[in-house]
Design an enzyme around this catalytic site. Structure first.
Site, PDB file in Angstrom:
ATOM      1  N   SER A  20       1.112  -1.189  -0.257  1.00  0.00           N
ATOM      2  CA  SER A  20       0.365  -0.266   0.430  1.00  0.00           C
ATOM      3  C   SER A  20       0.927   1.396  -0.108  1.00  0.00           C
ATOM      4  O   SER A  20       1.719   1.464   1.200  1.00  0.00           O
ATOM      5  CB  SER A  20      -1.107   0.411   1.310  1.00  0.00           C
ATOM      6  OG  SER A  20      -1.644   0.999   1.569  1.00  0.00           O
ATOM      7  N   LEU A  21       0.629   2.057  -0.993  1.00  0.00           N
ATOM      8  CA  LEU A  21       1.295   3.405  -0.934  1.00  0.00           C
ATOM      9  C   LEU A  21      -0.109   4.643  -0.484  1.00  0.00           C
ATOM     10  O   LEU A  21       0.296   5.736  -0.541  1.00  0.00           O
ATOM     11  CB  LEU A  21       1.586   4.216  -1.909  1.00  0.00           C
ATOM     12  CG  LEU A  21       2.634   3.369  -2.907  1.00  0.00           C
ATOM     13  CD1 LEU A  21       3.120   3.198  -4.409  1.00  0.00           C
ATOM     14  CD2 LEU A  21       4.166   3.180  -2.010  1.00  0.00           C
ATOM     15  N   SER A  22      -0.998   4.112  -0.010  1.00  0.00           N
ATOM     16  CA  SER A  22      -1.553   5.233   0.545  1.00  0.00           C
ATOM     17  C   SER A  22      -1.175   6.023   2.104  1.00  0.00           C
ATOM     18  O   SER A  22      -1.563   7.437   2.144  1.00  0.00           O
ATOM     19  CB  SER A  22      -2.980   4.301   1.730  1.00  0.00           C
ATOM     20  OG  SER A  22      -3.597   3.758   0.106  1.00  0.00           O
ATOM     21  N   THR A  67      -9.127  -1.959   2.267  1.00  0.00           N
ATOM     22  CA  THR A  67      -9.089  -3.049   0.884  1.00  0.00           C
ATOM     23  C   THR A  67      -8.557  -4.126   1.196  1.00  0.00           C
ATOM     24  O   THR A  67      -9.662  -4.603   2.417  1.00  0.00           O
ATOM     25  CB  THR A  67      -7.138  -2.230   1.001  1.00  0.00           C
ATOM     26  OG1 THR A  67      -6.812  -2.688  -0.423  1.00  0.00           O
ATOM     27  CG2 THR A  67      -6.172  -2.696   1.664  1.00  0.00           C
ATOM     28  N   LYS A  71     -13.391  -5.258   2.602  1.00  0.00           N
ATOM     29  CA  LYS A  71     -14.155  -4.348   1.850  1.00  0.00           C
ATOM     30  C   LYS A  71     -15.896  -4.342   2.006  1.00  0.00           C
ATOM     31  O   LYS A  71     -16.552  -3.110   2.110  1.00  0.00           O
ATOM     32  CB  LYS A  71     -14.114  -4.265   0.093  1.00  0.00           C
ATOM     33  CG  LYS A  71     -12.475  -2.932  -0.600  1.00  0.00           C
ATOM     34  CD  LYS A  71     -12.392  -3.113  -1.469  1.00  0.00           C
ATOM     35  CE  LYS A  71     -11.204  -2.335  -1.969  1.00  0.00           C
ATOM     36  NZ  LYS A  71     -10.939  -2.181  -3.143  1.00  0.00           N
ATOM     37  N   ASP A  83     -25.407   4.846  -1.304  1.00  0.00           N
ATOM     38  CA  ASP A  83     -25.988   4.816  -2.192  1.00  0.00           C
ATOM     39  C   ASP A  83     -25.476   3.792  -3.096  1.00  0.00           C
ATOM     40  O   ASP A  83     -25.733   2.803  -2.973  1.00  0.00           O
ATOM     41  CB  ASP A  83     -26.843   6.014  -2.565  1.00  0.00           C
ATOM     42  CG  ASP A  83     -28.161   6.924  -2.302  1.00  0.00           C
ATOM     43  OD1 ASP A  83     -28.156   5.801  -1.242  1.00  0.00           O
ATOM     44  OD2 ASP A  83     -28.429   7.463  -2.937  1.00  0.00           O
ATOM     45  N   ASP A 107     -13.944   3.316  -5.346  1.00  0.00           N
ATOM     46  CA  ASP A 107     -12.903   2.986  -6.229  1.00  0.00           C
ATOM     47  C   ASP A 107     -14.257   2.662  -7.895  1.00  0.00           C
ATOM     48  O   ASP A 107     -13.501   3.053  -8.697  1.00  0.00           O
ATOM     49  CB  ASP A 107     -13.330   1.211  -5.999  1.00  0.00           C
ATOM     50  CG  ASP A 107     -12.498   0.618  -4.624  1.00  0.00           C
ATOM     51  OD1 ASP A 107     -11.241   1.189  -4.933  1.00  0.00           O
ATOM     52  OD2 ASP A 107     -12.654  -0.037  -4.456  1.00  0.00           O
ATOM     53  N   ALA A 131     -13.377 -12.411  -8.664  1.00  0.00           N
ATOM     54  CA  ALA A 131     -14.928 -10.862  -7.416  1.00  0.00           C
ATOM     55  C   ALA A 131     -14.794 -10.792  -6.825  1.00  0.00           C
ATOM     56  O   ALA A 131     -15.573 -10.877  -6.316  1.00  0.00           O
ATOM     57  CB  ALA A 131     -15.278 -12.864  -8.205  1.00  0.00           C
ATOM     58  N   GLY A 241      -2.489   0.627 -12.902  1.00  0.00           N
ATOM     59  CA  GLY A 241      -4.022   1.028 -11.845  1.00  0.00           C
ATOM     60  C   GLY A 241      -3.182   2.214 -10.976  1.00  0.00           C
ATOM     61  O   GLY A 241      -3.757   2.537 -10.576  1.00  0.00           O
TER      62      GLY A 241
END
Length: 275
Positions: A20-22, A67, A71, A83, A107, A131, A241
């Site tokens: 993760s680069l968050s 992530t 989720k 919503d 996303d 999926a 990405g």
């Protein structure tokens, strides 16, 4: 440096989380805008997720990115969802509003953004590889672009069932995915992700031969995955990405601060990936 002592804590939760680069992106953004906050990583296995949400409430954590693989599991632990979360069935953003913990999904916004420059033509046949939670946003995004011929597959045989049912998609067994004459192939699996899956691909190189199309990998670390490299060598247009990551993160940052990510934060993140 004392001006940037973090008084507000945000986080990213997932498992594994080494890619993760968050933390780099959001913490750099806070500093660039003079906001006394930081975003820290929490690598938590699925069984630990309820404890994490209790900690968010107890410690007044201001928000979080969510992530793989949390989720979908996070939704029933929240007070409210948007919503978009109800429609997609997955949340990747936590934030507070009026004392209640909300979940949203950015996303779908991030996924669509790189496709806006060259939208897929009517009649494009799409194949979603994977999926999980992010695949739900991908399916919703493809349908928002008016695509109707969408097939999903996953190495876990029964995983696509609910996704296909909820979004009215076609399904194909994993070992027959190469039989789908797709013009747009989206990798939503961790295959190719930096770490133990980095040398792998969800789509063998020889299956790209004989036609052209678009290969889109939502994995952003490394900057160019094996999936993208092999598709490009076969003459396919590729989308990495990073664009999706930055667009969905910008929507998260906006929800937390009311401001967009500064260019400095985006640049440092791209540099960290070698992009």
């Amino acid at each position: 440096m004392s001006d940037f002592t973090p008084h507000r804590i945000y986080g990213v939760v997932g498992y594994p989380l080494g890619h993760s680069l968050s933390p780099l992106l959001h913490t750099t953004a806070f500093q660039a805008l003079g906001i006394p906050a930081a975003l820290v990583p929490w690598a938590l296995e699925p069984a630990q997720l309820p404890d994490f949400i209790r900690a968010v409430r107890l410690l007044n954590i201001q928000g979080a990115c969510v992530t793989i693989p949390h989720k979908q599991a996070v939704i029933p632990l929240l007070d409210e969802v948007t919503d978009r979360v109800r429609a997609i069935g997955a949340a990747n953003l936590l934030y507070w509003r009026d004392g209640r913990l909300w979940g949203d999904n950015t996303d779908i916004l991030g996924f669509i953004e790189p496709l806006k420059q060259n939208p897929p033509a009517a009649g494009t046949r799409a194949l979603i590889l994977g999926a999980g939670g992010a695949a739900r946003a991908v399916a919703a995004g493809l349908q928002a672009l008016d695509l109707t011929d969408i097939t999903v597959t996953d190495i876990v045989e029964d995983l696509p069932e609910s996704l296909a049912r909820d979004f009215h998609l076609q399904r194909v067994p994993w070992d027959r995915r190469g039989e789908i004459p797709a013009d747009l192939i989206v990798n939503v699996t961790p295959l190719g992700m930096k770490g133990r899956f980095e040398t792998e691909t969800p789509y063998p190189a020889e299956w790209f031969a004989g036609r052209t199309g678009v290969a889109y990998d939502i994995v952003y670390s490394p900057f160019e995955t094996r999936f993208l490299w092999e598709a490009q060598n076969a003459g396919w247009r590729t989308i990495g990405g990073l664009g999706m990551f930055l667009a969905q993160a910008d929507a998260q940052f906006l929800a937390w601060t009311g401001r967009h990510l500064p260019e400095e934060a985006k640049r440092k993140t791209a540099e960290a990936l070698g992009g």
